[in-house]
Design an enzyme around this catalytic site. Structure first.
Site, PDB file in Angstrom:
ATOM      1  CB  THR A  23      -0.808   0.161   1.317  1.00 15.18           C
ATOM      2  OG1 THR A  23      -1.524   1.179   1.350  1.00 15.18           O
ATOM      3  CG2 THR A  23      -0.007  -0.085   2.486  1.00 15.18           C
TER       4      THR A  23
ATOM      5  CE1 TYR B 224      -3.893  -1.981   5.092  1.00 11.76           C
ATOM      6  CE2 TYR B 224      -3.417   0.174   4.552  1.00 11.76           C
ATOM      7  CZ  TYR B 224      -3.782  -1.167   4.097  1.00 11.76           C
ATOM      8  OH  TYR B 224      -3.757  -1.657   2.628  1.00 11.76           O
TER       9      TYR B 224
HETATM   10  C1  UD1 Z   1      -6.945   5.236   2.246  1.00 11.47           C
HETATM   11  C2  UD1 Z   1      -6.278   4.677   3.199  1.00 11.47           C
HETATM   12  C3  UD1 Z   1      -4.630   4.265   2.877  1.00 11.47           C
HETATM   13  C4  UD1 Z   1      -4.736   3.342   1.666  1.00 11.47           C
HETATM   14  C5  UD1 Z   1      -5.684   4.039   0.729  1.00 11.47           C
HETATM   15  C6  UD1 Z   1      -6.038   2.926  -0.360  1.00 11.47           C
HETATM   16  C7  UD1 Z   1      -7.201   5.876   5.152  1.00 11.47           C
HETATM   17  C8  UD1 Z   1      -6.909   7.144   6.254  1.00 11.47           C
HETATM   18  N1  UD1 Z   1      -6.065   5.935   4.290  1.00 11.47           N
HETATM   19  O1  UD1 Z   1      -6.350   6.354   1.685  1.00 11.47           O
HETATM   20  O2  UD1 Z   1      -4.122   4.044   4.002  1.00 11.47           O
HETATM   21  O3  UD1 Z   1      -3.449   3.138   1.321  1.00 11.47           O
HETATM   22  O4  UD1 Z   1      -6.845   4.056   1.334  1.00 11.47           O
HETATM   23  O5  UD1 Z   1      -6.638   1.886   0.099  1.00 11.47           O
HETATM   24  O6  UD1 Z   1      -8.056   5.146   5.394  1.00 11.47           O
HETATM   25  N2  UD1 Z   1     -12.363  11.968   1.794  1.00 11.47           N
HETATM   26  C9  UD1 Z   1     -13.493  12.612   2.255  1.00 11.47           C
HETATM   27  N3  UD1 Z   1     -14.441  12.429   2.560  1.00 11.47           N
HETATM   28  C10 UD1 Z   1     -14.968  10.916   2.732  1.00 11.47           C
HETATM   29  C11 UD1 Z   1     -13.606  10.240   2.740  1.00 11.47           C
HETATM   30  C12 UD1 Z   1     -12.695  10.801   2.072  1.00 11.47           C
HETATM   31  O7  UD1 Z   1     -13.324  14.208   1.822  1.00 11.47           O
HETATM   32  O8  UD1 Z   1     -16.066  10.692   3.178  1.00 11.47           O
HETATM   33  C13 UD1 Z   1     -11.140  12.616   1.623  1.00 11.47           C
HETATM   34  C14 UD1 Z   1      -9.867  12.193   2.232  1.00 11.47           C
HETATM   35  O9  UD1 Z   1      -9.818  13.357   3.251  1.00 11.47           O
HETATM   36  C15 UD1 Z   1      -8.884  12.193   1.396  1.00 11.47           C
HETATM   37  C16 UD1 Z   1      -9.553  11.578   0.073  1.00 11.47           C
HETATM   38  O10 UD1 Z   1     -10.960  11.651   0.049  1.00 11.47           O
HETATM   39  O11 UD1 Z   1      -8.336  13.443   0.817  1.00 11.47           O
HETATM   40  C17 UD1 Z   1      -9.305   9.936  -0.014  1.00 11.47           C
HETATM   41  O12 UD1 Z   1      -9.737   9.418   1.011  1.00 11.47           O
HETATM   42  P1  UD1 Z   1      -9.929   7.936   0.968  1.00 11.47           P
HETATM   43  O13 UD1 Z   1     -10.689   7.242   0.164  1.00 11.47           O
HETATM   44  O14 UD1 Z   1     -10.378   7.512   2.495  1.00 11.47           O
HETATM   45  O15 UD1 Z   1      -8.519   7.163   0.716  1.00 11.47           O
HETATM   46  P2  UD1 Z   1      -7.234   7.703   1.567  1.00 11.47           P
HETATM   47  O16 UD1 Z   1      -7.270   8.175   2.970  1.00 11.47           O
HETATM   48  O17 UD1 Z   1      -6.326   8.596   0.702  1.00 11.47           O
END
Ligand code: UD1
Length: 334
Positions: free
Chosen positions: A117, A141
């Site tokens: 990852t 993780y």
């Molecule tokens: C997540 C994991 C990361 C992993 C990756 C791929 C977490 C904190 N990180 O990455 O370790 O390598 O998936 O599986 O779980 N966001 C929103 N609203 C939401 C959800 C997300 O604004 O409801 C934003 C987040 O702040 C971020 C982006 O969307 O900027 C992507 O977030 P997310 O899809 O959760 O993935 P990551 O956190 O990047």
């Protein structure tokens, strides 16, 4: 006849890889404990229900199926949960991987492909990571996966096997034909959550942070379609079968989209505005994380087919609409 063992083949990414392997005529056996995977997601392969931590079971499967290569997906993947319950992550992701590696070494399996990852990088200075960027995970993780990477490299250094470590960036989208998808309950990943809102499963969608130093103030990520990611695994398998050396490779497209751009794409795909709530930054989030994926393209001759945010989102939404129609997701046998 040699077979490929896919651990976690009933899960989101593993099931897409199994489907591609079967489609090209590979014989595949899956080990999955169905804790987050789904029996129905394993299409065209034998499913053995059990844990990769069960040495007796793994040794029996390797032997009975004449396994020549292992693709290891089985893992817990929810970052906030790993912070609350780290030993669950070290136990399943690290200790069970050690058991799997020991079984492989014992059985003479000499090709191993590992799901790692981008979380192994933690917070990078530039927001762009290549494979030589220092690994400084900021949650259990990421650490649990990095420890497995280390074990794998060390066992390979003894000459017992060769590996390809694939470091996934933000995996999204589903099988374009809608046969399998992302069914994990209580998902937190942006595209999945946004599509759940688009089909009415959630009342709203939150943006975590609008004050980042990015063009529109929201976080930027490198979203890769699960089918392109799956294809990289098949290339990795071919590379090892052709006698290729061990590799560590980032899996992303090399460019990113902001949260607002993703939301716009979901609105376009669904044809309706979403209810968006702007919240403060989520702990542990980095402003931008983009893969340098040149090495993947060069070493495995991999070319993305679905590098298109609208397409990614349409396939994710198609799956979410199917789940909503069924009202209950695929049968969980957990
Ligand atoms: C997540 C994991 C990361 C992993 C990756 C791929 C977490 C904190 N990180 O990455 O370790 O390598 O998936 O599986 O779980 N966001 C929103 N609203 C939401 C959800 C997300 O604004 O409801 C934003 C987040 O702040 C971020 C982006 O969307 O900027 C992507 O977030 P997310 O899809 O959760 O993935 P990551 O956190 O990047």
């Amino acid at each position: 006849m040699n077979e490929v063992l896919v651990t976690g083949g009933a899960g989101y990414i593993g099931s897409h890889v199994v489907q591609q392997l079967v489609a090209r005529g590979e014989h595949v056996v899956v080990i999955d404990n169905l804790s987050t995977g789904f029996r129905d997601a394993v299409r065209g392969a034998e499913l053995v229900v059990g844990s990769v931590g069960d040495g007796e079971l793994v040794a029996r499967v390797l032997d009975e199926h004449h396994v020549d290569a292992v693709l290891h997906f089985a893992a817990h993947t929810v970052v906030p949960e790993s912070v609350r319950d780290p030993l669950k992550y070290y136990g399943n992701n690290t200790c069970n991987t050690e058991n799997l590696l020991a079984c492989c070494a014992g059985a003479g399996v000499d090709k191993f492909i590992f799901s790692s990852t981008a979380a192994v990088y933690g917070m990078t200075d530039s927001g762009i990571a290549d494979e030589d960027t220092p690994t400084k995970p900021i949650n259990p993780y990421g650490t649990s996966k990095l420890m497995s990477e280390t074990m794998l490299r060390d066992i390979c250094a003894t000459g017992a096997m060769r590996h390809v470590i694939l470091r996934y960036f933000n995996v999204a989208g589903c099988d374009p034909q809608g046969r399998i998808g992302h069914s994990t309950p209580q998902a937190t990943l942006l595209i999945k959550v946004a599509c759940e809102h688009a089909v009415g499963k959630r009342a709203s969608l939150s943006i975590f942070g609008t004050d980042y130093d990015t063009p529109d103030g929201t976080g930027i990520r490198d979203y890769i379609h699960v089918e392109d990611l799956a294809a990289a695994h098949l290339r990795a398998l071919d590379h090892l079968r052709d006698g290729g050396e061990s590799l560590t490779l980032n899996c992303g497209y090399g460019h990113g989209y902001s949260v607002r751009e993703v939301i716009d794409a979901v609105q376009r795909a669904g044809g309706r505005p979403l209810t968006v709530i702007e919240l403060p930054r989520r702990a542990g989030d980095t402003p931008m994380l983009i893969a340098c994926s040149d090495r993947l393209k060069q070493r495995l001759d991999w070319q993305p087919q679905y590098d298109d945010l609208d397409f990614i989102v349409r396939t994710a939404l198609l799956w979410e609409q199917q789940l909503a129609r069924k009202s209950v997701p695929l049968t969980s046998v957990a």
